[in-house]
Design a protein around this motif. Structure first.
Motif, PDB file in Angstrom:
ATOM      1  N   GLY A 265     -40.041 -35.662 -42.563  1.00 46.29           N
ATOM      2  CA  GLY A 265     -40.257 -35.680 -41.129  1.00 46.29           C
ATOM      3  C   GLY A 265     -41.683 -35.337 -40.741  1.00 46.29           C
ATOM      4  O   GLY A 265     -42.595 -35.370 -41.567  1.00 46.29           O
ATOM      5  N   MET A 266     -41.863 -35.024 -39.465  1.00 42.64           N
ATOM      6  CA  MET A 266     -43.207 -34.779 -38.937  1.00 42.64           C
ATOM      7  C   MET A 266     -43.530 -33.298 -38.883  1.00 42.64           C
ATOM      8  O   MET A 266     -44.539 -32.850 -39.439  1.00 42.64           O
ATOM      9  CB  MET A 266     -43.284 -35.377 -37.523  1.00 42.64           C
TER      10      MET A 266
ATOM     11  N   VAL B 191     -42.630 -35.179 -48.153  1.00 49.81           N
ATOM     12  CA  VAL B 191     -43.807 -34.613 -47.483  1.00 49.81           C
ATOM     13  C   VAL B 191     -43.638 -34.658 -45.969  1.00 49.81           C
ATOM     14  O   VAL B 191     -42.837 -35.428 -45.425  1.00 49.81           O
ATOM     15  CB  VAL B 191     -45.092 -35.351 -47.926  1.00 49.81           C
ATOM     16  N   LEU B 192     -44.431 -33.826 -45.311  1.00 50.00           N
ATOM     17  CA  LEU B 192     -44.401 -33.727 -43.853  1.00 50.00           C
ATOM     18  C   LEU B 192     -45.591 -34.484 -43.283  1.00 50.00           C
ATOM     19  O   LEU B 192     -46.748 -34.111 -43.512  1.00 50.00           O
ATOM     20  CB  LEU B 192     -44.478 -32.259 -43.439  1.00 50.00           C
ATOM     21  N   ALA B 193     -45.293 -35.543 -42.515  1.00 51.71           N
ATOM     22  CA  ALA B 193     -46.382 -36.364 -41.972  1.00 51.71           C
ATOM     23  C   ALA B 193     -47.303 -35.550 -41.075  1.00 51.71           C
ATOM     24  O   ALA B 193     -48.518 -35.763 -41.053  1.00 51.71           O
ATOM     25  CB  ALA B 193     -45.790 -37.539 -41.197  1.00 51.71           C
ATOM     26  N   GLY B 194     -46.739 -34.585 -40.349  1.00 54.01           N
ATOM     27  CA  GLY B 194     -47.530 -33.806 -39.404  1.00 54.01           C
ATOM     28  C   GLY B 194     -48.442 -32.780 -40.054  1.00 54.01           C
ATOM     29  O   GLY B 194     -49.266 -32.175 -39.377  1.00 54.01           O
TER      30      GLY B 194
ATOM     31  N   LEU C  44     -50.710 -31.036 -48.625  1.00 49.91           N
ATOM     32  CA  LEU C  44     -51.250 -32.228 -49.281  1.00 49.91           C
ATOM     33  C   LEU C  44     -52.074 -33.058 -48.300  1.00 49.91           C
ATOM     34  O   LEU C  44     -51.733 -33.148 -47.122  1.00 49.91           O
ATOM     35  CB  LEU C  44     -50.110 -33.109 -49.806  1.00 49.91           C
ATOM     36  N   GLY C  45     -53.127 -33.673 -48.810  1.00 47.36           N
ATOM     37  CA  GLY C  45     -53.879 -34.643 -48.045  1.00 47.36           C
ATOM     38  C   GLY C  45     -53.467 -36.055 -48.433  1.00 47.36           C
ATOM     39  O   GLY C  45     -52.661 -36.254 -49.347  1.00 47.36           O
ATOM     40  N   GLU C  46     -54.037 -37.024 -47.745  1.00 43.66           N
ATOM     41  CA  GLU C  46     -53.670 -38.419 -48.015  1.00 43.66           C
ATOM     42  C   GLU C  46     -53.983 -38.813 -49.456  1.00 43.66           C
ATOM     43  O   GLU C  46     -53.202 -39.500 -50.115  1.00 43.66           O
ATOM     44  CB  GLU C  46     -54.396 -39.344 -47.035  1.00 43.66           C
TER      45      GLU C  46
ATOM     46  N   ALA D  90     -42.779 -40.597 -38.491  1.00 43.62           N
ATOM     47  CA  ALA D  90     -43.195 -39.859 -39.696  1.00 43.62           C
ATOM     48  C   ALA D  90     -43.098 -40.766 -40.924  1.00 43.62           C
ATOM     49  O   ALA D  90     -44.003 -40.805 -41.761  1.00 43.62           O
ATOM     50  CB  ALA D  90     -42.326 -38.615 -39.872  1.00 43.62           C
ATOM     51  N   ARG D  91     -41.999 -41.488 -41.014  1.00 41.44           N
ATOM     52  CA  ARG D  91     -41.833 -42.387 -42.164  1.00 41.44           C
ATOM     53  C   ARG D  91     -42.903 -43.479 -42.152  1.00 41.44           C
ATOM     54  O   ARG D  91     -43.461 -43.819 -43.208  1.00 41.44           O
ATOM     55  CB  ARG D  91     -40.435 -43.017 -42.149  1.00 41.44           C
ATOM     56  N   ASP D  92     -43.200 -44.021 -40.975  1.00 42.66           N
ATOM     57  CA  ASP D  92     -44.229 -45.069 -40.876  1.00 42.66           C
ATOM     58  C   ASP D  92     -45.584 -44.530 -41.342  1.00 42.66           C
ATOM     59  O   ASP D  92     -46.329 -45.201 -42.051  1.00 42.66           O
ATOM     60  CB  ASP D  92     -44.354 -45.571 -39.438  1.00 42.66           C
ATOM     61  N   ARG D  93     -45.892 -43.308 -40.905  1.00 46.73           N
ATOM     62  CA  ARG D  93     -47.180 -42.696 -41.243  1.00 46.73           C
ATOM     63  C   ARG D  93     -47.311 -42.512 -42.769  1.00 46.73           C
ATOM     64  O   ARG D  93     -48.327 -42.838 -43.364  1.00 46.73           O
ATOM     65  CB  ARG D  93     -47.274 -41.342 -40.521  1.00 46.73           C
ATOM     66  N   ILE D  94     -46.249 -41.985 -43.381  1.00 40.96           N
ATOM     67  CA  ILE D  94     -46.288 -41.730 -44.824  1.00 40.96           C
ATOM     68  C   ILE D  94     -46.328 -43.065 -45.583  1.00 40.96           C
ATOM     69  O   ILE D  94     -47.070 -43.215 -46.555  1.00 40.96           O
ATOM     70  CB  ILE D  94     -45.080 -40.867 -45.251  1.00 40.96           C
ATOM     71  N   SER D  95     -45.563 -44.046 -45.108  1.00 39.08           N
ATOM     72  CA  SER D  95     -45.577 -45.369 -45.751  1.00 39.08           C
ATOM     73  C   SER D  95     -46.976 -45.968 -45.727  1.00 39.08           C
ATOM     74  O   SER D  95     -47.419 -46.578 -46.711  1.00 39.08           O
ATOM     75  CB  SER D  95     -44.615 -46.327 -45.036  1.00 39.08           C
ATOM     76  N   THR D  96     -47.663 -45.794 -44.603  1.00 35.54           N
ATOM     77  CA  THR D  96     -49.022 -46.336 -44.481  1.00 35.54           C
ATOM     78  C   THR D  96     -49.954 -45.669 -45.497  1.00 35.54           C
ATOM     79  O   THR D  96     -50.777 -46.333 -46.133  1.00 35.54           O
ATOM     80  CB  THR D  96     -49.553 -46.108 -43.048  1.00 35.54           C
TER      81      THR D  96
END
Ligand SMILES: [Zn+2]
Length: 216
Positions: A102-103, A72-75, A83-85, A123-129
């Motif tokens: 990526g973002m 997925v794309l964090a941005g 997709l949403g969270e 981007a990875r941090d955002r998706i991991s969260t």
């Protein structure tokens, strides 16, 4: 063998230049999954985090007892057509794997330090969260890479990196080539070109292309 989907059905956002051929009809998507379900050793992934991943992809996978990885794309999280969270958490809860693409869907080859940090780390941090667990699978946007990028991804602890090299994969290898399914594909063509035994000449040609990319 790795096969990769992008969008399924009708997109609900403006497509990028060159993206349209990667959108496939629901009927082709279901037919390919039916074919894949009968083959051991085929792994499925979805790139770009389109809303169709959860609207069409997830129920079709669950119906057939299949698992897939969603890059997925964090941005784009929560953007129209993406997709949403909650969708990401739903995919995870249903046993799917979440990876990063990526973002902003820019090629990762030749990034300056700031963009590299945004694409490979933030981007990875955002998706991991969002998922609530470590994300360590990546798919290269637009399939582009070189030796320097692969070294950076290794250094950042990515467990596997997925390309679009249309070659067969070695199980467990760090670099995983994939075949993208496009709108003009047919099941019989995939059966012949992707799922069936490969002529040695074609296998060698594809391996040579990957080898050259890794060295440049
Ligand atoms: Zn992509």
């Amino acid at each position: 063998m790795n096969i990769c989907f992008h969008g399924v059905g009708v997109p609900d956002r403006t497509l990028e230049p060159g993206e349209a051929p990667y959108w496939i009809s629901p009927s082709l998507f279901h037919a390919v999954l039916d074919e894949v379900a009968g083959h051991g050793g085929v792994r499925i992934s979805f790139d770009d985090g389109n809303a169709s991943d959860v609207e069409i992809g997830l129920p079709a996978l669950l119906d057939r007892g299949l698992q897939a990885t969603f890059f997925v794309l964090a941005g784009r999280l929560g953007a129209r057509g993406s997709l949403g969270e909650d969708d990401i958490r739903e995919l995870d809860a249903q046993g799917m794997v979440i990876g990063t693409h990526g973002m902003d869907h820019v090629p990762w080859r030749g990034l300056d330090d700031a963009v590299r940090d945004r694409e490979l780390v933030a981007a990875r941090d955002r998706i991991s969260t969002v998922v609530g667990r470590r994300v360590d699978e990546a798919a290269l946007p637009l399939g582009r890479y070189d030796r320097r990028l692969l070294g950076q991804l290794r250094g950042l602890g990515y467990a596997h990196v997925h390309t679009s090299d249309r070659a067969h994969a070695r199980p467990g290898a760090w670099l995983q080539p994939r075949f993208s399914v496009v709108g003009t594909d047919t099941v019989s063509r995939l059966r012949a070109d992707v799922l069936g035994p490969q002529p040695v000449r074609r296998r060698i040609g594809r391996s040579a292309v990957m080898f050259a990319k890794r060295l440049r």
